[in-house]
Motif scaffolding. Structure first.
Motif, mmCIF file in Angstrom:
data_model
loop_
_atom_site.group_PDB
_atom_site.id
_atom_site.type_symbol
_atom_site.label_atom_id
_atom_site.label_comp_id
_atom_site.label_asym_id
_atom_site.label_seq_id
_atom_site.Cartn_x
_atom_site.Cartn_y
_atom_site.Cartn_z
ATOM 1 N N UNK A 135 19.513 9.067 9.018
ATOM 2 C CA UNK A 135 20.061 8.940 10.364
ATOM 3 C C UNK A 135 20.646 10.241 10.892
ATOM 4 N N UNK A 136 20.503 11.320 10.148
ATOM 5 C CA UNK A 136 21.003 12.600 10.620
ATOM 6 C C UNK A 136 20.062 13.168 11.670
ATOM 7 N N UNK A 137 20.627 13.705 12.734
ATOM 8 C CA UNK A 137 19.824 14.317 13.798
ATOM 9 C C UNK A 137 19.809 15.832 13.615
ATOM 10 N N UNK A 138 18.691 16.438 13.965
ATOM 11 C CA UNK A 138 18.514 17.883 13.867
ATOM 12 C C UNK A 138 17.959 18.408 15.191
ATOM 13 N N UNK A 139 18.772 18.413 16.245
ATOM 14 C CA UNK A 139 18.251 18.761 17.582
ATOM 15 C C UNK A 139 17.711 20.179 17.681
ATOM 16 N N UNK A 140 18.373 21.145 17.096
ATOM 17 C CA UNK A 140 17.872 22.514 17.191
ATOM 18 C C UNK A 140 16.544 22.669 16.467
ATOM 19 N N UNK A 141 16.479 22.133 15.270
ATOM 20 C CA UNK A 141 15.242 22.244 14.512
ATOM 21 C C UNK A 141 14.108 21.516 15.214
ATOM 22 N N UNK A 142 14.374 20.306 15.703
ATOM 23 C CA UNK A 142 13.320 19.544 16.368
ATOM 24 C C UNK A 142 12.866 20.222 17.646
ATOM 25 N N UNK A 143 13.811 20.830 18.366
ATOM 26 C CA UNK A 143 13.445 21.534 19.592
ATOM 27 C C UNK A 143 12.555 22.734 19.289
ATOM 28 N N UNK A 144 12.894 23.466 18.252
ATOM 29 C CA UNK A 144 12.075 24.626 17.889
ATOM 30 C C UNK A 144 10.701 24.193 17.384
ATOM 31 N N UNK A 145 10.666 23.137 16.593
ATOM 32 C CA UNK A 145 9.384 22.636 16.105
ATOM 33 C C UNK A 145 8.505 22.165 17.257
ATOM 34 N N UNK B 55 7.002 25.094 18.935
ATOM 35 C CA UNK B 55 5.899 25.672 18.157
ATOM 36 C C UNK B 55 4.727 24.704 17.994
ATOM 37 N N UNK B 56 4.864 23.491 18.539
ATOM 38 C CA UNK B 56 3.794 22.511 18.414
ATOM 39 C C UNK B 56 3.690 21.897 17.045
ATOM 40 N N UNK B 57 4.822 21.808 16.341
ATOM 41 C CA UNK B 57 4.795 21.335 14.960
ATOM 42 C C UNK B 57 5.547 20.034 14.759
ATOM 43 N N UNK B 58 6.059 19.427 15.831
ATOM 44 C CA UNK B 58 6.826 18.201 15.691
ATOM 45 C C UNK B 58 5.914 16.993 15.814
ATOM 46 N N UNK B 59 6.097 16.024 14.959
ATOM 47 C CA UNK B 59 5.279 14.811 15.004
ATOM 48 C C UNK B 59 3.844 15.127 14.656
ATOM 49 N N UNK B 60 2.951 14.854 15.635
ATOM 50 C CA UNK B 60 1.534 15.095 15.390
ATOM 51 C C UNK B 60 1.221 16.582 15.377
ATOM 52 N N UNK B 61 2.210 17.405 15.690
ATOM 53 C CA UNK B 61 1.973 18.843 15.692
ATOM 54 C C UNK B 61 1.599 19.387 14.332
ATOM 55 N N UNK B 62 1.900 18.631 13.264
ATOM 56 C CA UNK B 62 1.557 19.122 11.932
ATOM 57 C C UNK B 62 0.055 19.315 11.813
ATOM 58 N N UNK B 63 -0.725 18.439 12.446
ATOM 59 C CA UNK B 63 -2.169 18.604 12.379
ATOM 60 C C UNK B 63 -2.598 19.877 13.090
#
Length: 691
Positions: A192-202, A205-213
């Protein structure tokens, strides 16, 4: 460069003459990577193979000839987790494990759990079977706080009289920091920890969620147009590439809640973000460290009551403005130039060992490698690797991960919860369990992933990000020289280059010529640190003179074998240290260990364990006064020799039974049935899993 020790040396040299009567000169011995010890100190050949020494030693815990401790009894019945847990519960309830609260206060009514407590409350029974006190004073006797172990302390006889056992102090002198707050740990357990800065940067960069593909598509394109340095010879180490694209995790059970999947992170942006507060009494700002001590308040914050975990639905790490526009302030800088840098070392590079190295002259220290996913799952044992002592004035932590999402979130969490000067990302670990998951040295085969990991991590914190790499993955296929110009542009402040490939492990001398070439190609903004085989001040001087652009040299196994190497470099001398001086260094380690792991029976045995791990390295040191050629080189194999006194002879032994004798000189007799085998088998010169 001298000839490789593992290809030219006999299995266990015992003298300076061959079986046919031929005598070797010191120069010939050096060419064979055999330490040229003065013949007057050499032992005669033993009657049995030395390969059995360690096996026999582990079965002679008390050296009393008891056959019950033989190797045949080491095979134990495999037990289920439930059975092991039940046995632990029963062991805790025995009289040997007094309730910590009662031990601290001396009052049987002080435990709030009463009869439901899982520990024993029988003080008299505990005292009747408690081992005799150890010699010396309680390690907490000089502190402003009372000994936290009370009756359970193995130095209880030295505790001050007339002071109520249950007294507490609101402000206490603190020597360690970077502890994980329990409420945050629970949120990590529940994902349940949130990581807003990391998620915003990801997301950027197109790496959040489906961005891994998308990342994997980029990697495939890059591999298709790159030279054949990665593809060639892949079959020679195919077993490490079976699943490099699998998620990095050393499996850990994490509790689920509300049906949420393990290992996922909340990314719901609809909730208003809460402003974070300092939640851990172990967290400090750098300006609060003063003269090796810091003052902390045991309350959560001034004017605030402790936060109850029942009402904490979410905690976010940052303010509501999670955008990642360029920060108006410049990034913090750290200058490694000419500083003595102690490498992050597995197992032996613990906090007490780093304190010893600080006393002996180390300038920069770094914690043991911690796995990002284990940190994000709230593992207490992994967070313990981030602990920092107040004497470590220039301190960093090392983390390891396979993907930018886990690394960036770990970086965000560490930057918020810990006091440190830099964060180092390991991209060179050769251990199979790490490489097979796509982390460590496996990243060297995927430059695009290296880039996104560094970009994601460095783009969310002001703390300097450094990386540690090897020259390449496959032997003969170095590739850092082709990346060195870009690493600084990715956001790294410094790069440490270990002068071996992953396949070489530690089986050959470090390639300093290649390190120097990479250093000369690096941009001025990127500091390059060399690593490998630094074992004397002459080695240090040579590497610094050969490449003026080299910022400094990292010291790893050299510090394990002789931690006074830092003193030798600063004083520019070969220190012919006596056995008594070496014993004093071990005494310091024991004192620091009891402070860190505790002065009760469990803490004593934990300190003993790590002392023995360290002694498995120090036995490789050869005193300067016994050598015909000075200084000793790291790849020299020592023959069996006598020291100048009995203690020096004992310290040179590669037998675990003799290491146990040394531990008993400092920590008393070992428990019944005690045995020890070094984790890293340091006496096998090609298998040191450090640095």
């Amino acid at each position: 460069m001298e000839e490789d020790s593992l290809t030219a040396v006999s299995e266990h040299p015992l003298s300076h003459s061959a079986d046919n009567g031929t005598h070797f000169t010191p120069q010939q011995l050096v060419a064979k990577a055999i330490a040229p010890v003065n013949p007057d100190f050499l032992r005669p050949p033993p009657l049995r193979s030395s390969s059995n020494t360690l096996k026999d030693a582990t079965s002679t815990a008390n050296n009393d000839g008891d056959d019950k401790a033989g190797p045949s009894t080491l095979v134990k019945e495999k037990k289920s987790k439930r059975q092991l847990k039940r046995e632990r519960r029963q062991e805790q309830k025995s009289t040997r494990h007094l309730c910590p609260e009662i031990a601290k206060t001396g009052d049987v009514n002080s435990c709030r759990y009463s009869d439901k407590c899982r520990f024993s409350h029988d003080i008299e029974a505990f005292k009747s079977q408690k081992p005799a006190d150890l010699e010396g004073e309680c390690p907490f006797s000089g502190a402003e706080q009372l000994c936290p172990y009370g009756l359970a302390c193995r130095f209880a006889g030295t505790h001050k009289e007339g002071v109520p056992a249950g007294s507490s102090v609101t402000l206490k002198r603190c020597s360690e920091m970077n502890g994980l707050n329990k409420d945050i740990q629970k949120l990590l357990w529940k994902n349940k920890m949130k990581f807003p800065k990391a998620d915003s940067k990801l997301k950027e960069l197109g790496l959040l969620g489906h961005g891994k593909s998308k990342l994997r598509v980029k990697e495939d394109k890059e591999n298709a147009v790159s030279n054949d340095s990665v593809v060639a010879d892949r079959t020679c180490c195919s077993e490490t590439n079976n699943d490099l694209d699998a998620d990095l995790e050393i499996p850990v059970e994490v509790p689920e809640e509300n049906g949420e999947k393990e290992g996922t992170f909340s990314s719901d942006e609809s909730r208003p973000l809460k402003k974070s507060k300092s939640l851990s009494s172990g967290n400090f700002h750098s300006d609060q460290i003063d003269n090796g001590a810091c003052m902390i308040d045991e309350t959560i914050g001034e004017g605030h009551a402790p936060i109850e975990s029942e009402v904490m639905n979410d905690i976010v790490l940052l303010d509501s403005d999670a955008s990642l526009k360029p920060h108006p302030r410049e990034k913090k800088l750290i200058d490694f130039r000419d500083k003595l840098y102690l490498a992050p070392l597995t197992t032996v590079g613990n906090l007490p060992f780093r304190r010893v190295c600080k006393v002996l002259g180390a300038d920069v220290t770094c914690g043991e490698m911690a796995m990002c996913t284990n940190l994000l799952q709230g593992q207490a044992s992994e967070w313990a690797l981030l602990r920092r002592h107040s004497s470590e004035d220039l301190f960093g932590v090392q983390i390891c991960g396979a993907y930018p999402d886990t690394v960036s979130r770990a970086v965000e969490l560490i930057d918020k919860e810990c006091v440190l000067d830099f964060i180092d990302i390991n991209m060179g670990c050769p251990i199979d369990i790490v490489v097979n998951k796509g982390a460590g040295s496996a990243l060297l085969t995927k430059p695009m992933r290296m880039k996104t990991v560094v970009e994601a991590a460095s783009g969310i914190v002001d703390t300097p990000i450094t990386i540690k790499v090897r020259t390449g993955y496959y032997e003969g296929k170095n590739r850092i020289d082709s990346l060195i110009a870009d690493i600084g542009n990715w956001g790294a402040s410094a790069v440490t280059i270990h002068g071996r490939t992953r396949q070489q492990r530690y089986s050959k001398l470090a390639d300093w010529e290649y390190i120097n070439r990479c250093s000369s190609l690096a941009p001025d903004s990127l500091q390059v640190i060399g690593n490998g085989d630094v074992f004397s001040y002459a080695d240090w001087n040579q590497h610094k003179d050969e490449c003026p652009k080299l910022a400094t040299c990292m010291i790893a196994r050299g510090a394990l074998i002789k931690p006074w190497l830092f003193t030798e470099i600063k004083e520019q001398r070969n220190w012919d240290i006596t056995s008594g001086e070496r014993l004093n260094i071990l005494k310091d380690f024991v004192h620091f260990g009891l402070e860190h792991w505790g002065s009760d029976s469990k803490g004593v045995e934990t300190t003993r364990h790590f002392l023995l791990e360290w002694l498995s390295y120090t036995c490789r040191y050869i005193p300067v006064g016994l050598l015909e050629v000075v200084p000793q080189r790291l790849n020299w194999r020592p023959p069996s020799y006598f020291g100048r006194d009995d203690l020096e002879t004992l310290m040179s032994s590669d037998s675990a039974a003799d290491w146990i004798k040394i531990s008993e000189m400092l920590l008393g007799k070992v428990p019944d049935g005690f045995s020890f085998a070094p984790k890293h088998k340091s006496n096998a010169y090609d298998r040191a899993e450090n640095g």
